[in-house]
Design a protein around this motif. Sequence first.
Motif, PDB file in Angstrom:
ATOM      1  N   ILE A 146      72.985  47.603 -68.303  1.00 49.00           N
ATOM      2  CA  ILE A 146      74.328  48.032 -67.882  1.00 49.00           C
ATOM      3  C   ILE A 146      74.200  49.142 -66.845  1.00 49.00           C
ATOM      4  O   ILE A 146      74.955  49.191 -65.871  1.00 49.00           O
ATOM      5  CB  ILE A 146      75.162  48.525 -69.083  1.00 49.00           C
ATOM      6  CG1 ILE A 146      75.385  47.402 -70.080  1.00 49.00           C
ATOM      7  CG2 ILE A 146      76.520  49.045 -68.605  1.00 49.00           C
ATOM      8  CD1 ILE A 146      76.122  47.827 -71.332  1.00 49.00           C
ATOM      9  N   THR A 147      73.224  50.021 -67.050  1.00 43.86           N
ATOM     10  CA  THR A 147      73.032  51.122 -66.107  1.00 43.86           C
ATOM     11  C   THR A 147      72.741  50.591 -64.711  1.00 43.86           C
ATOM     12  O   THR A 147      73.085  51.218 -63.714  1.00 43.86           O
ATOM     13  CB  THR A 147      71.904  52.045 -66.584  1.00 43.86           C
ATOM     14  OG1 THR A 147      72.189  52.409 -67.929  1.00 43.86           O
ATOM     15  CG2 THR A 147      71.824  53.307 -65.760  1.00 43.86           C
ATOM     16  N   GLY A 148      72.134  49.420 -64.642  1.00 43.55           N
ATOM     17  CA  GLY A 148      71.906  48.783 -63.358  1.00 43.55           C
ATOM     18  C   GLY A 148      73.199  48.461 -62.615  1.00 43.55           C
ATOM     19  O   GLY A 148      73.212  48.306 -61.402  1.00 43.55           O
ATOM     20  N   TYR A 149      74.288  48.372 -63.377  1.00 39.95           N
ATOM     21  CA  TYR A 149      75.599  48.112 -62.768  1.00 39.95           C
ATOM     22  C   TYR A 149      76.323  49.406 -62.396  1.00 39.95           C
ATOM     23  O   TYR A 149      77.522  49.391 -62.138  1.00 39.95           O
ATOM     24  CB  TYR A 149      76.490  47.321 -63.730  1.00 39.95           C
ATOM     25  CG  TYR A 149      76.122  45.857 -63.828  1.00 39.95           C
ATOM     26  CD1 TYR A 149      76.587  44.955 -62.885  1.00 39.95           C
ATOM     27  CD2 TYR A 149      75.306  45.402 -64.843  1.00 39.95           C
ATOM     28  CE1 TYR A 149      76.246  43.618 -62.966  1.00 39.95           C
ATOM     29  CE2 TYR A 149      74.954  44.066 -64.934  1.00 39.95           C
ATOM     30  CZ  TYR A 149      75.429  43.175 -63.992  1.00 39.95           C
ATOM     31  OH  TYR A 149      75.085  41.864 -64.071  1.00 39.95           O
ATOM     32  N   ALA A 161      75.585  42.308 -67.784  1.00 43.95           N
ATOM     33  CA  ALA A 161      74.281  42.680 -68.341  1.00 43.95           C
ATOM     34  C   ALA A 161      73.818  41.656 -69.373  1.00 43.95           C
ATOM     35  O   ALA A 161      72.641  41.306 -69.442  1.00 43.95           O
ATOM     36  CB  ALA A 161      74.359  44.070 -68.969  1.00 43.95           C
ATOM     37  N   ARG A 162      74.758  41.168 -70.176  1.00 44.17           N
ATOM     38  CA  ARG A 162      74.381  40.167 -71.186  1.00 44.17           C
ATOM     39  C   ARG A 162      73.878  38.886 -70.521  1.00 44.17           C
ATOM     40  O   ARG A 162      72.920  38.271 -70.981  1.00 44.17           O
ATOM     41  CB  ARG A 162      75.572  39.859 -72.100  1.00 44.17           C
ATOM     42  CG  ARG A 162      75.844  40.971 -73.101  1.00 44.17           C
ATOM     43  CD  ARG A 162      76.640  40.447 -74.300  1.00 44.17           C
ATOM     44  NE  ARG A 162      77.004  41.530 -75.195  1.00 44.17           N
ATOM     45  CZ  ARG A 162      76.176  42.031 -76.112  1.00 44.17           C
ATOM     46  NH1 ARG A 162      74.956  41.535 -76.262  1.00 44.17           N
ATOM     47  NH2 ARG A 162      76.567  43.025 -76.877  1.00 44.17           N
ATOM     48  N   GLU A 163      74.538  38.503 -69.440  1.00 48.32           N
ATOM     49  CA  GLU A 163      74.092  37.315 -68.710  1.00 48.32           C
ATOM     50  C   GLU A 163      72.669  37.501 -68.183  1.00 48.32           C
ATOM     51  O   GLU A 163      71.837  36.601 -68.277  1.00 48.32           O
ATOM     52  CB  GLU A 163      75.020  37.052 -67.528  1.00 48.32           C
ATOM     53  CG  GLU A 163      76.124  36.063 -67.833  1.00 48.32           C
ATOM     54  CD  GLU A 163      77.111  35.975 -66.676  1.00 48.32           C
ATOM     55  OE1 GLU A 163      76.632  35.867 -65.533  1.00 48.32           O
ATOM     56  OE2 GLU A 163      78.322  36.029 -66.933  1.00 48.32           O
ATOM     57  N   LEU A 164      72.418  38.696 -67.631  1.00 42.95           N
ATOM     58  CA  LEU A 164      71.085  38.960 -67.083  1.00 42.95           C
ATOM     59  C   LEU A 164      70.022  38.970 -68.186  1.00 42.95           C
ATOM     60  O   LEU A 164      68.911  38.485 -67.992  1.00 42.95           O
ATOM     61  CB  LEU A 164      71.072  40.300 -66.346  1.00 42.95           C
ATOM     62  CG  LEU A 164      71.569  40.249 -64.909  1.00 42.95           C
ATOM     63  CD1 LEU A 164      71.646  41.635 -64.332  1.00 42.95           C
ATOM     64  CD2 LEU A 164      70.632  39.375 -64.068  1.00 42.95           C
ATOM     65  N   LEU A 165      70.378  39.515 -69.345  1.00 44.60           N
ATOM     66  CA  LEU A 165      69.425  39.520 -70.464  1.00 44.60           C
ATOM     67  C   LEU A 165      69.091  38.094 -70.873  1.00 44.60           C
ATOM     68  O   LEU A 165      67.951  37.772 -71.184  1.00 44.60           O
ATOM     69  CB  LEU A 165      70.001  40.293 -71.654  1.00 44.60           C
ATOM     70  CG  LEU A 165      69.940  41.815 -71.545  1.00 44.60           C
ATOM     71  CD1 LEU A 165      70.495  42.455 -72.816  1.00 44.60           C
ATOM     72  CD2 LEU A 165      68.507  42.289 -71.333  1.00 44.60           C
ATOM     73  N   GLU A 166      70.104  37.261 -70.872  1.00 45.19           N
ATOM     74  CA  GLU A 166      69.908  35.849 -71.164  1.00 45.19           C
ATOM     75  C   GLU A 166      68.916  35.251 -70.154  1.00 45.19           C
ATOM     76  O   GLU A 166      67.973  34.550 -70.507  1.00 45.19           O
ATOM     77  CB  GLU A 166      71.274  35.149 -71.043  1.00 45.19           C
ATOM     78  CG  GLU A 166      71.236  33.663 -71.190  1.00 45.19           C
ATOM     79  CD  GLU A 166      71.680  33.239 -72.575  1.00 45.19           C
ATOM     80  OE1 GLU A 166      72.775  33.680 -72.983  1.00 45.19           O
ATOM     81  OE2 GLU A 166      70.942  32.483 -73.235  1.00 45.19           O
ATOM     82  N   ARG A 167      69.132  35.592 -68.908  1.00 42.50           N
ATOM     83  CA  ARG A 167      68.327  35.031 -67.826  1.00 42.50           C
ATOM     84  C   ARG A 167      66.862  35.430 -67.952  1.00 42.50           C
ATOM     85  O   ARG A 167      65.973  34.651 -67.604  1.00 42.50           O
ATOM     86  CB  ARG A 167      68.892  35.533 -66.503  1.00 42.50           C
ATOM     87  CG  ARG A 167      68.531  34.698 -65.313  1.00 42.50           C
ATOM     88  CD  ARG A 167      69.458  34.990 -64.169  1.00 42.50           C
ATOM     89  NE  ARG A 167      68.768  34.817 -62.892  1.00 42.50           N
ATOM     90  CZ  ARG A 167      69.206  35.325 -61.750  1.00 42.50           C
ATOM     91  NH1 ARG A 167      70.316  36.046 -61.730  1.00 42.50           N
ATOM     92  NH2 ARG A 167      68.550  35.125 -60.643  1.00 42.50           N
TER      93      ARG A 167
END
Lengths: 257, 318
Positions: free
Chosen positions: A101-104, A133-139
Amino acid sequence: MSDLLSIEGLGISFGGLKAVNDVSFRVRPGEIVSVIGPNGAGKTTLFNMISGVYLPGAGRVMLDGADVTGMEPHLLARRGMSRTFQNLQIFQSMTVLENVITGYHLQEKGPVVADILGLPSSRRRARKAMAGARELLERVGLTRAAEREAGNLSYGSLKRLEIARALALDPKVLLLDEPAAGCNAVETEEIDHLIAEVAASGVAILLVEHDMKMVMRISNHIVVLDHGEKIAEGDPATVSQNPAVIAAYLGAENAHG
Amino acid sequence: MRLTPKSATLIVLALLVAITPFFFPSGYYYRVGALLFVNGIAVTGIVILTGYAGQISLGHAGFAGIGAYACALAPVHWGLHPALAAVLGAAISAVLAYLVGRPILRLKGYYLGVATLGFGILVSMVLNNERQLTRGPDGIEVADLGLREVLKGWGLNLTNGEFWYFFCGLCLIIGAWLALNLHNSPTGRALRALHGSEVAARTVGVDVARFKLQAFVISAVYASVAGSLLALQNKFITPDVAGFMHSVEMVTMAVLGGVGSVLGAIFGAGILTLLPQVLTVFAEYEQMVLGLVMLLVMIFLREGLLPSILKKFWGKDE
């Protein structure tokens, strides 16, 4: 296509010693350019100059047509540059999800008063970042670790976490400093795919990596450094045939392997 | 349903404020309770500065001094209502924190600790020496807030002790609520990020100098409000409120209880407020005990008392 990142005659000295000297190359959108060279060749120093951590002693860094030489990292982030670190820079006491999230940050930041009062606008910003962030974690395959404290993750997972955080900025240029270091074969391959995928979406990728197999496999273009100087560049096939490169780097590698 | 840490903290605090008076042996304990809450407010500010953002201040009592003396001076000189005087004090503290913090926070390392130390000493010196304004070390009386009389008019008849106990308790709960809002907000994440790794925070776009300054200003306002409440309830204030020992006390309370968590830090404030009441000898050895407590916590319980205890009982999950 025009260059997204263009390095022109970059150099820096530490105490009279030229750590990097007159290095030039360019990275176009969707291209993966790798910087290789023996230990101490100046790869990470070069990275730190490009990403604003060190102020270059000579030369220019052009990002999307603008001179960004010596610009502070948080301003480079605004212009679309993002990076990972060779020796991980994770927010240890935050959760895995919070790290991403901090990346956002640039998207989710807002008036501090709204944040402190917990106003709906603040929550909305945070919720939006969290969804991304959740999408990126999935990725990157870290969904199950989302709520864990980042400091407790394995090395390979932390590497992927850093990439996810860097991607959260939706960068135009992505600098990856040894993304596969310390990862096993399976993890390396996953990171491989991830990088190729990101490049395919039009991001210019600059890579420093020790894993030569990986470099040869995924790079469009390779820049070889030795003692801070560029000794060769070209596509993987050309570079691996270059006598100077073999002497400086591949030769040493082969001798060990 | 699982409670979020935020609601859990607020519920614990509300219960604490509401229920403990039933166990008070005498009216005197309302006073002790109110003092505990005031310290809790100051310490919550330290949590934001040190716990969230990882910056240290050894001069926050200076801001408490400004809040306190604003309440003493503004009503006399400008005819301001004491409540507005407290707001003015907070505003002055915020502006000063901004001006002091701006040049310092751009630097790294321990500059902030040393510079804030200097700031605290400066405020303390002004309060001690500008006798014609502050009446110096003997202290100065503070006007009545007048809120108790208003409540009386509404049929709510509280003793002085009860009033300040519940009023400061309410202020503490509000202060904790704001700090907890901040924790999980974009700003709070940026603060905790720069605490964790400044270089990584920069690369994701966090303007590190700016966010440090925000944390510093916010925590200064907390200290200022705590100073105002202290002055208003005692109706008298001395320059000790801005003294170096008071600054150290704030940091010690926060570190002892757990500087990373609002409830932990308030817990620490509780212990160090109650200790002198329980052990009268403590007063004589206060400085020694503070030093010893700091030392032991730093060596054995780096996260502070409350987080360590919680970990012990709830396992790693909290």
